[in-house]
Enzyme design. Sequence first.
Site, PDB file in Angstrom:
ATOM      1  N   HIS A 121       0.869  -1.174   0.000  1.00 23.27           N
ATOM      2  CA  HIS A 121       0.000   0.000   0.000  1.00 23.27           C
ATOM      3  C   HIS A 121       0.912   1.232   0.000  1.00 23.27           C
ATOM      4  CE1 HIS A 121      -2.816   2.900   1.872  1.00 23.27           C
ATOM      5  NE2 HIS A 121      -3.795   2.075   1.556  1.00 23.27           N
ATOM      6  N   ASP A 198       3.008  -4.255   8.090  1.00 21.32           N
ATOM      7  CA  ASP A 198       1.795  -3.474   7.921  1.00 21.32           C
ATOM      8  C   ASP A 198       0.620  -4.439   8.129  1.00 21.32           C
ATOM      9  OD1 ASP A 198      -0.512  -2.368   6.901  1.00 21.32           O
ATOM     10  OD2 ASP A 198       0.405  -1.586   5.073  1.00 21.32           O
ATOM     11  N   GLN A 201      -4.632  -4.961   7.082  1.00 18.60           N
ATOM     12  CA  GLN A 201      -5.647  -5.890   6.558  1.00 18.60           C
ATOM     13  C   GLN A 201      -5.613  -7.246   7.244  1.00 18.60           C
ATOM     14  OE1 GLN A 201      -8.015  -5.054   4.561  1.00 18.60           O
ATOM     15  NE2 GLN A 201      -7.257  -3.093   3.805  1.00 18.60           N
ATOM     16  N   LYS A 224     -10.577  -0.315  10.726  1.00 15.84           N
ATOM     17  CA  LYS A 224     -10.851  -1.481   9.882  1.00 15.84           C
ATOM     18  C   LYS A 224     -11.362  -2.670  10.695  1.00 15.84           C
ATOM     19  CE  LYS A 224      -7.447  -0.145   6.400  1.00 15.84           C
ATOM     20  NZ  LYS A 224      -8.179   0.348   5.243  1.00 15.84           N
ATOM     21  N   CYS A 361      -4.857   2.661  -3.500  1.00 12.50           N
ATOM     22  CA  CYS A 361      -3.580   3.142  -2.937  1.00 12.50           C
ATOM     23  C   CYS A 361      -2.438   2.179  -3.247  1.00 12.50           C
ATOM     24  CB  CYS A 361      -3.667   3.365  -1.430  1.00 12.50           C
ATOM     25  SG  CYS A 361      -4.843   4.618  -0.975  1.00 12.50           S
TER      26      CYS A 361
END
Length: 406
Positions: A121, A198, A201, A224, A361
């Site tokens: 991302h 990261d 997600q 999220k 993104c």
Amino acid sequence: MTLLDVKSDFPLLNQQINDHSLVYLDSAATAQKPQVVIDAVSDYYKYDNANVHRGVHTLGQRATDAYEGARETVTQFIHAKDSKEIIFTRGTTSSINIVARSYGDAFITAGDEIVLTEMEHHSNLIPWQQVAKRTGATLKFIPLEVDGTITMTSVKETITEKTKLVAITHVSNVLGTINPIKDITSYAHDLGAVVLVDGAQAVPHMAVDVEELDCDFYAFSGHKLGAPTGIGVLYGKAALLNQMAPVEFGGEMIDFVSLTSATFKELPWKFEGGTPIIAGAVGLAKAIDYLQTIGFDKIAAHEKALTNYAMSKLKQLDGVDIYGPEERCGLITFNLTDVHPHDTATVLDSFGVAVRAGHHCCQPLMKWLNVTATARASFYVYNTFEDVDLFIDGLKQAKEFFGDVF
Ligand code: PMP
């Protein structure tokens, strides 16, 4: 197989969009909020609101307890060793930027390598481009296989003794690929590199254990996983965070201040300059409680069942290009042949179905896929098989409509 039946916990989902019941398939962008989170934030403002850490009055103590209690909840949630390793931030983007500014600028120098993947991302790409510009370090990318996965062979070909930092997404927000973080961390550590993950997600969908992954930094966003926007987390190993300088200076993060100098608090507060995101942290703790009460094993099974069902239905349609590997986290990125994804999303919206369209993104990944944009349907705890059916019905209508146009 037991599927979850929790849609009624999410008040926003109970509405009509364009005269159809809302089908929300954009949770990878942001998840809807359960009533318990909305109530927790509202109750905090109704009964407990005050600034933290400084007040000797009762409300100040309550607000501090709520905020620091939320830190304990996050500590246990991701299995950090100590709550001082949990820094509250605005989200994944600000968490990664803190590491880039603080760790990157101090410990990465000209000639060092920063290793990323081609699926990152922009939030886990641009901060490292900036570090490379400031320091003279080189960016290297672990290449993707045709199905959008990475292999340990490629990992081993890319990470070298010159690698200072590996920054990698746990789960791709476009392909749904789940990366082998534990193996990558172990290999990178053998060569002396630190690893930032990261987790934007991953954390909403699977039980994450930072101790088991052995990563050095882990970043994620509350919004999220059902928490409010504006709250996120940076986990870092205390040994590293202790060596790092703060990036924001001001109130809340100091010990002693004179006119010409200042000393700073210990972890985690030295990284939390200014009045923190107190209500956001309260909402995050409640969202975590909510998900843990359901259980991540059930959440994962539910999302897998929905994704498999949607996949099998999509594969029955002609003229649908699906991107990403077979084994994936709960999202499907696709294009209808010869239809721009914005048009696909607009037709779906006219049937009350919300999907995302664009570059997500991830412009370099779009280039790799050889497309300018894609549509993406993403699933969460509250979605149902009926949602998938309505999504597929909407897609059939879109295909018919655009079939007539072309
Ligand atoms: N990384 C990934 C993989 C993401 O999906 C996102 C959110 N789209 C981010 C980073 C950035 O998260 P935020 O905008 O909440 O900072």
